[in-house]
Design a protein around this motif. Structure first.
Motif, short mmCIF file in Angstrom:
data_model
loop_
_atom_site.label_atom_id
_atom_site.label_comp_id
_atom_site.label_asym_id
_atom_site.label_seq_id
_atom_site.Cartn_x
_atom_site.Cartn_y
_atom_site.Cartn_z
N UNK A 76 21.72 12.39 -19.77
CA UNK A 76 22.28 13.03 -20.96
C UNK A 76 21.70 14.43 -21.15
N UNK A 77 20.40 14.55 -20.87
CA UNK A 77 19.75 15.87 -20.80
C UNK A 77 19.26 16.05 -19.37
N UNK A 78 20.08 16.64 -18.50
CA UNK A 78 19.74 16.66 -17.08
C UNK A 78 18.48 17.46 -16.78
N UNK A 79 17.75 16.96 -15.78
CA UNK A 79 16.57 17.67 -15.31
C UNK A 79 17.00 18.95 -14.60
N UNK A 80 16.08 19.89 -14.52
CA UNK A 80 16.36 21.17 -13.87
C UNK A 80 16.00 21.06 -12.38
N UNK A 81 16.95 21.28 -11.50
CA UNK A 81 16.70 21.06 -10.07
C UNK A 81 15.67 22.03 -9.51
N UNK A 82 14.85 21.49 -8.59
CA UNK A 82 13.86 22.32 -7.92
C UNK A 82 14.17 22.43 -6.43
N UNK A 83 14.08 21.31 -5.71
CA UNK A 83 14.28 21.39 -4.26
C UNK A 83 15.14 20.27 -3.70
N UNK A 84 15.88 19.57 -4.52
CA UNK A 84 16.71 18.48 -4.04
C UNK A 84 16.04 17.12 -4.19
N UNK A 85 14.72 17.07 -4.14
CA UNK A 85 13.98 15.82 -4.30
C UNK A 85 13.29 15.77 -5.65
N UNK A 86 12.73 16.91 -6.06
CA UNK A 86 12.03 17.00 -7.34
C UNK A 86 12.87 17.79 -8.35
N UNK A 87 12.70 17.46 -9.63
CA UNK A 87 13.39 18.18 -10.69
C UNK A 87 12.44 18.36 -11.86
N UNK A 88 12.63 19.43 -12.61
CA UNK A 88 11.74 19.81 -13.70
C UNK A 88 12.27 19.33 -15.04
N UNK A 89 11.36 18.98 -15.92
CA UNK A 89 11.74 18.56 -17.26
C UNK A 89 12.54 19.66 -17.95
N UNK A 90 13.68 19.34 -18.58
CA UNK A 90 14.53 20.36 -19.19
C UNK A 90 13.88 21.09 -20.35
N UNK A 91 12.74 20.59 -20.84
CA UNK A 91 12.03 21.28 -21.91
C UNK A 91 11.23 22.47 -21.40
N UNK A 92 11.31 22.74 -20.09
CA UNK A 92 10.51 23.82 -19.49
C UNK A 92 11.39 24.85 -18.79
N UNK A 93 12.34 25.45 -19.51
CA UNK A 93 13.24 26.42 -18.87
C UNK A 93 12.54 27.68 -18.39
N UNK A 94 11.49 28.10 -19.08
CA UNK A 94 10.79 29.32 -18.65
C UNK A 94 10.08 29.10 -17.32
N UNK A 95 9.47 27.94 -17.16
CA UNK A 95 8.83 27.63 -15.88
C UNK A 95 9.89 27.55 -14.78
N UNK A 96 11.05 27.00 -15.10
CA UNK A 96 12.13 26.91 -14.12
C UNK A 96 12.60 28.31 -13.71
N UNK A 97 12.69 29.21 -14.67
CA UNK A 97 13.09 30.59 -14.37
C UNK A 97 12.07 31.24 -13.42
N UNK A 98 10.79 31.03 -13.67
CA UNK A 98 9.76 31.59 -12.80
C UNK A 98 9.81 30.96 -11.41
N UNK A 99 10.08 29.68 -11.36
CA UNK A 99 10.21 28.98 -10.08
C UNK A 99 11.34 29.58 -9.26
#
Length: 362
Positions: A76-99
């Motif tokens: 319902x609140x999808x995780x933020x994709x990282x590399x196909x195997x791991x995904x980031x918590x959607x509460x961390x969009x800034x970290x995802x942007x830096x990634x």
């Protein structure tokens, strides 16, 4: 946070709640390379569930482990994709942007050498850099800074380390000088009184005078940056039950830290399964988050152990496959040019098996 600057321009860094902050002086060898490296260390003492931050959504046993509580790529609140195997918590969009910008790296299934389940002992091992809890009175970051001096690699005229909080954290205690600061909570004295005291101590206690001069300079920076320190303002004190006040207090602290720096990881993991109250206290392995422009980022570094019951540590925790000391050694060696032999002998004693992690920096 790892940064390398090529020009002495103003910059900002943001700190999270429950942090300590330390800035190592710039090694001369790094300056000779045209770099101006800074190191920011954040310890999340409240405990961080690494599997809830960076979820192994590609592991077939992930959903079995946490059922409807699992972070998924199509929830319902999808995780933020990282590399196909791991995904980031959607509460961390800034970290995802830096990634995505190549400025963040995740090291998963990592732990200190501590294998028991005491928060206090785990925190001591994390900050002391020793292999087991005990009566440590120095921290690995301070010893690392002190280890840079003998080879003439550090500009000893510069500020050595800077810690935020009412008590200097263990990780920066030790022989190397440390400047501490905490947002003021008492009515400030007048500028005239301050200058009179400064003049007095210049004649009677030059060492204390230098410390007072530093404090005056920090206060001036805070005031110029719009950080309120006047009585009757919105400057909060930490009070039990006042979460809004706590957040505001740390926001003030973070803002101050960013301006002071502008000039030229949890104590152990969490359990894999949720307990009866949906908690994950007293686990083993977790994640280490590296952020900064000096990184070779945009990747998850993990020797993934798996989540089947037979793969878990003591059938309950994510099994550690990476030593946090190896991560820290890699950062200190490649970013601050710390000597590898001194890292093993003095900074992280009894860590010969934890070789510095290679290739963290761009």
């Amino acid at each position: 946070m790892l940064t390398t600057r090529h020009a002495p321009t103003r910059r900002e860094m943001l700190l999270g709640p429950a942090v300590l902050f330390a800035w190592a002086a710039v090694p001369r060898i790094a300056r000779a390379e045209g770099r101006d490296p800074r190191l920011l260390t954040i310890v999340l003492r409240g405990g961080l569930d690494g599997l809830a931050v960076v979820a192994p959504v590609g592991d077939p046993d992930w959903l079995k482990l946490r059922s409807e509580k699992s972070l998924t790529a199509d929830g319902q609140t999808p995780a933020l994709p990282l590399d196909g195997f791991f995904a980031l918590n959607p509460a961390m969009p800034n970290l995802h942007r830096l990634y995505q910008a190549g400025q963040a790296t995740v090291v998963h299934a990592v732990a200190s050498p501590y294998r028991e389940r005491s928060h206090f002992d785990g925190q001591d091992v994390l900050e002391s850099g020793l292999s087991k809890p005990g009566s440590a009175d120095t921290g690995w970051l301070n010893r690392a800074l002190a280890a840079l001096d003998p080879g003439g690699r550090v500009d000893t005229n510069g500020r050595q380390a800077f810690a935020i909080g009412p008590i200097t954290p263990l990780v920066v205690r030790g022989p190397a000088p440390v400047l501490s600061w905490v947002p003021p909570r008492l009515p400030p004295v007048s500028d005239d009184t301050t200058m009179r005291l400064l003049d007095l101590y210049r004649h009677t206690d030059p060492t204390f005078a230098r410390v007072l001069e530093e404090r005056v300079g920090l206060a001036a920076i805070a005031k110029a940056g719009g950080i309120n320190s006047e009585p009757g303002g919105e400057r909060p004190a930490i009070q039990a039950g006042g979460i809004a006040q706590v957040r505001t207090y740390f926001a003030e602290t973070a803002g101050a830290a960013a301006k002071f720096l502008a000039g030229a990881v949890t104590e152990f993991g969490r359990t894999a399964r949720l307990n009866g109250t949906d908690g994950t206290d007293h686990g083993t392995a977790t994640v280490a988050l590296l952020v900064g422009g000096a990184l070779k980022g945009g990747r998850v570094v993990a020797d993934w152990p798996g989540l089947k019951e037979a793969d878990l540590y003591e059938k309950r925790d994510l099994k550690p496959t990476a030593d946090l000391r190896a991560v820290l050694k890699g950062v200190l060696r490649d970013h601050l040019r710390a000597d590898e032999r001194r890292l093993e002998a003095a900074v992280f004693p009894d860590s010969a098996a934890a070789k510095p992690l290679q290739g963290l920096l761009a």
